[in-house]
Write a protein that holds these residues in place. Structure first.
Motif, PDB file in Angstrom:
ATOM      1  N   GLU A 214     -52.595  -2.890 -11.477  1.00 11.49           N
ATOM      2  CA  GLU A 214     -51.406  -2.947 -12.324  1.00 11.49           C
ATOM      3  C   GLU A 214     -50.096  -2.843 -11.545  1.00 11.49           C
ATOM      4  OE1 GLU A 214     -51.932  -0.009 -15.364  1.00 11.49           O
ATOM      5  OE2 GLU A 214     -53.518  -1.159 -16.359  1.00 11.49           O
ATOM      6  N   ALA A 215     -50.023  -1.943 -10.584  1.00 15.09           N
ATOM      7  CA  ALA A 215     -48.779  -1.792  -9.809  1.00 15.09           C
ATOM      8  C   ALA A 215     -48.467  -3.052  -8.984  1.00 15.09           C
ATOM      9  CB  ALA A 215     -48.853  -0.559  -8.918  1.00 15.09           C
ATOM     10  N   PRO A 216     -49.458  -3.632  -8.259  1.00 19.96           N
ATOM     11  CA  PRO A 216     -49.153  -4.873  -7.556  1.00 19.96           C
ATOM     12  C   PRO A 216     -48.775  -6.032  -8.489  1.00 19.96           C
ATOM     13  CG  PRO A 216     -51.121  -3.869  -6.633  1.00 19.96           C
ATOM     14  CD  PRO A 216     -50.770  -3.100  -7.874  1.00 19.96           C
ATOM     15  N   VAL A 217     -49.408  -6.103  -9.650  1.00 17.43           N
ATOM     16  CA  VAL A 217     -49.045  -7.151 -10.622  1.00 17.43           C
ATOM     17  C   VAL A 217     -47.603  -6.940 -11.078  1.00 17.43           C
ATOM     18  CG1 VAL A 217     -49.477  -8.019 -12.957  1.00 17.43           C
ATOM     19  CG2 VAL A 217     -51.388  -7.680 -11.402  1.00 17.43           C
ATOM     20  N   ALA A 218     -47.226  -5.700 -11.355  1.00 13.63           N
ATOM     21  CA  ALA A 218     -45.856  -5.403 -11.781  1.00 13.63           C
ATOM     22  C   ALA A 218     -44.845  -5.778 -10.697  1.00 13.63           C
ATOM     23  CB  ALA A 218     -45.729  -3.922 -12.134  1.00 13.63           C
ATOM     24  N   ARG A 219     -45.195  -5.504  -9.435  1.00 10.75           N
ATOM     25  CA  ARG A 219     -44.284  -5.891  -8.338  1.00 10.75           C
ATOM     26  C   ARG A 219     -44.115  -7.409  -8.291  1.00 10.75           C
ATOM     27  NH1 ARG A 219     -46.626  -1.398  -5.938  1.00 10.75           N
ATOM     28  NH2 ARG A 219     -48.310  -2.565  -4.925  1.00 10.75           N
ATOM     29  N   ARG A 220     -45.212  -8.137  -8.486  1.00 10.81           N
ATOM     30  CA  ARG A 220     -45.123  -9.603  -8.502  1.00 10.81           C
ATOM     31  C   ARG A 220     -44.265 -10.078  -9.663  1.00 10.81           C
ATOM     32  NH1 ARG A 220     -49.299 -12.878  -5.759  1.00 10.81           N
ATOM     33  NH2 ARG A 220     -50.073 -11.512  -4.138  1.00 10.81           N
ATOM     34  N   MET A 221     -44.389  -9.420 -10.806  1.00  6.02           N
ATOM     35  CA  MET A 221     -43.587  -9.806 -11.963  1.00  6.02           C
ATOM     36  C   MET A 221     -42.100  -9.597 -11.691  1.00  6.02           C
ATOM     37  SD  MET A 221     -45.897  -8.302 -15.091  1.00  6.02           S
ATOM     38  CE  MET A 221     -44.632  -8.621 -16.322  1.00  6.02           C
ATOM     39  N   LEU A 222     -41.771  -8.488 -11.010  1.00  3.87           N
ATOM     40  CA  LEU A 222     -40.371  -8.193 -10.716  1.00  3.87           C
ATOM     41  C   LEU A 222     -39.761  -9.212  -9.761  1.00  3.87           C
ATOM     42  CD1 LEU A 222     -40.464  -4.309 -10.423  1.00  3.87           C
ATOM     43  CD2 LEU A 222     -39.382  -5.669 -12.211  1.00  3.87           C
ATOM     44  N   THR A 223     -40.555  -9.686  -8.816  1.00  2.00           N
ATOM     45  CA  THR A 223     -40.043 -10.683  -7.867  1.00  2.00           C
ATOM     46  C   THR A 223     -40.103 -12.089  -8.440  1.00  2.00           C
ATOM     47  OG1 THR A 223     -42.192 -10.970  -6.812  1.00  2.00           O
ATOM     48  CG2 THR A 223     -40.732  -9.276  -5.888  1.00  2.00           C
ATOM     49  N   GLY A 224     -40.851 -12.260  -9.542  1.00  2.00           N
ATOM     50  CA  GLY A 224     -40.949 -13.583 -10.166  1.00  2.00           C
ATOM     51  C   GLY A 224     -41.880 -14.527  -9.436  1.00  2.00           C
ATOM     52  N   SER A 225     -42.640 -14.004  -8.484  1.00  2.00           N
ATOM     53  CA  SER A 225     -43.544 -14.875  -7.737  1.00  2.00           C
ATOM     54  C   SER A 225     -44.988 -14.596  -8.105  1.00  2.00           C
ATOM     55  CB  SER A 225     -43.363 -14.662  -6.230  1.00  2.00           C
ATOM     56  OG  SER A 225     -43.731 -13.343  -5.893  1.00  2.00           O
ATOM     57  N   GLY A 226     -45.777 -15.622  -8.109  1.00  2.00           N
ATOM     58  CA  GLY A 226     -47.207 -15.470  -8.312  1.00  2.00           C
ATOM     59  C   GLY A 226     -47.596 -14.897  -9.649  1.00  2.00           C
ATOM     60  N   LEU A 227     -47.413 -15.653 -10.714  1.00  2.00           N
ATOM     61  CA  LEU A 227     -47.778 -15.175 -12.030  1.00  2.00           C
ATOM     62  C   LEU A 227     -49.161 -15.674 -12.457  1.00  2.00           C
ATOM     63  CD1 LEU A 227     -44.344 -15.338 -13.849  1.00  2.00           C
ATOM     64  CD2 LEU A 227     -45.406 -13.429 -12.671  1.00  2.00           C
ATOM     65  N   ARG A 228     -49.876 -16.295 -11.525  1.00  2.00           N
ATOM     66  CA  ARG A 228     -51.293 -16.653 -11.725  1.00  2.00           C
ATOM     67  C   ARG A 228     -52.055 -15.956 -10.609  1.00  2.00           C
ATOM     68  NH1 ARG A 228     -52.495 -22.763 -13.085  1.00  2.00           N
ATOM     69  NH2 ARG A 228     -54.453 -21.845 -12.474  1.00  2.00           N
ATOM     70  N   LEU A 229     -52.731 -14.884 -10.945  1.00  2.00           N
ATOM     71  CA  LEU A 229     -53.333 -14.014  -9.935  1.00  2.00           C
ATOM     72  C   LEU A 229     -54.810 -13.782 -10.202  1.00  2.00           C
ATOM     73  CD1 LEU A 229     -50.481 -11.369 -10.080  1.00  2.00           C
ATOM     74  CD2 LEU A 229     -50.756 -13.128  -8.336  1.00  2.00           C
ATOM     75  N   LYS A 230     -55.520 -13.430  -9.140  1.00  3.22           N
ATOM     76  CA  LYS A 230     -56.928 -13.056  -9.281  1.00  3.22           C
ATOM     77  C   LYS A 230     -57.210 -11.894  -8.341  1.00  3.22           C
ATOM     78  CE  LYS A 230     -58.602 -16.403  -5.904  1.00  3.22           C
ATOM     79  NZ  LYS A 230     -59.504 -17.513  -5.656  1.00  3.22           N
ATOM     80  N   THR A 231     -58.179 -11.079  -8.739  1.00  2.00           N
ATOM     81  CA  THR A 231     -58.605  -9.977  -7.889  1.00  2.00           C
ATOM     82  C   THR A 231     -59.872 -10.407  -7.155  1.00  2.00           C
ATOM     83  OG1 THR A 231     -59.972  -8.978  -9.607  1.00  2.00           O
ATOM     84  CG2 THR A 231     -57.687  -8.242  -9.473  1.00  2.00           C
ATOM     85  N   VAL A 232     -59.938 -10.057  -5.893  1.00  2.27           N
ATOM     86  CA  VAL A 232     -61.134 -10.335  -5.089  1.00  2.27           C
ATOM     87  C   VAL A 232     -61.410  -9.124  -4.205  1.00  2.27           C
ATOM     88  CG1 VAL A 232     -60.867 -12.850  -5.046  1.00  2.27           C
ATOM     89  CG2 VAL A 232     -59.797 -11.468  -3.277  1.00  2.27           C
ATOM     90  N   VAL A 233     -62.682  -8.936  -3.886  1.00  3.57           N
ATOM     91  CA  VAL A 233     -63.079  -7.871  -2.971  1.00  3.57           C
ATOM     92  C   VAL A 233     -63.416  -8.531  -1.641  1.00  3.57           C
ATOM     93  CG1 VAL A 233     -64.733  -6.032  -2.522  1.00  3.57           C
ATOM     94  CG2 VAL A 233     -63.963  -6.464  -4.857  1.00  3.57           C
ATOM     95  N   THR A 234     -62.666  -8.166  -0.609  1.00  3.23           N
ATOM     96  CA  THR A 234     -62.919  -8.701   0.730  1.00  3.23           C
ATOM     97  C   THR A 234     -62.902  -7.551   1.721  1.00  3.23           C
ATOM     98  OG1 THR A 234     -60.563  -9.127   1.083  1.00  3.23           O
ATOM     99  CG2 THR A 234     -61.873 -10.953   0.267  1.00  3.23           C
ATOM    100  N   GLU A 235     -63.895  -7.536   2.590  1.00  2.00           N
ATOM    101  CA  GLU A 235     -64.011  -6.518   3.630  1.00  2.00           C
ATOM    102  C   GLU A 235     -63.925  -5.101   3.056  1.00  2.00           C
ATOM    103  OE1 GLU A 235     -61.213  -7.370   6.736  1.00  2.00           O
ATOM    104  OE2 GLU A 235     -61.862  -9.442   6.907  1.00  2.00           O
ATOM    105  N   GLY A 236     -64.543  -4.904   1.900  1.00  2.00           N
ATOM    106  CA  GLY A 236     -64.577  -3.585   1.293  1.00  2.00           C
ATOM    107  C   GLY A 236     -63.292  -3.135   0.645  1.00  2.00           C
TER     108      GLY A 236
END
Length: 124
Positions: free
Chosen positions: A95-117
């Motif tokens: 939620e916090a990283p999504v909110a930061r993206r919303m504030l900057t207006g960049s990347g409003l199509r996002l996905k979560t992935v697990v990489t390297e743990g």
């Protein structure tokens, strides 16, 4: 919530700590077992579904895969907070990283992935 016998360690500890008068006023003594990782995973999936829905209401297309729920459950299975830790982890890791993206207006199509743990939030 089964009725435990008098040999239950929790009841024994209560009898040592509290007076019989106080314990006699209690209607029920409930003891809880830690949540299994499987149960935490189911809770994580439900919480992620709600997070995705809230993000959509805010104009963000968020996708969370099954690995995300498993990762969250594994992270929280080791702690004592159970589902509370799970909710905190979702707030801090998603939620916090999504909110930061919303504030900057960049990347409003996002996905979560697990990489390297680790959990990562990527553009979709």
């Amino acid at each position: 919530f089964g009725e435990a016998g008098n040999s239950d360690p929790a009841r024994k500890a209560l009898r040592e700590w509290y007076s019989p008068e106080f314990l006699g006023r209690l209607d029920c003594i409930a003891t809880f077992r830690p949540l299994s990782e499987q149960t935490l995973c189911a809770i994580a999936q439900k919480e992620l579904t709600q997070t995705v829905r809230r993000a959509a209401q805010a104009g963000v297309q968020l996708t969370a895969d099954d690995q995300t729920a498993h990762w969250l459950a594994a992270q929280c299975a080791q702690g004592r907070g159970g589902a509370r830790d799970l909710r905190r982890k979702i707030r801090s890791e998603i939620e916090a990283p999504v909110a930061r993206r919303m504030l900057t207006g960049s990347g409003l199509r996002l996905k979560t992935v697990v990489t390297e743990g680790r959990l990562a939030l990527l553009d979709n």
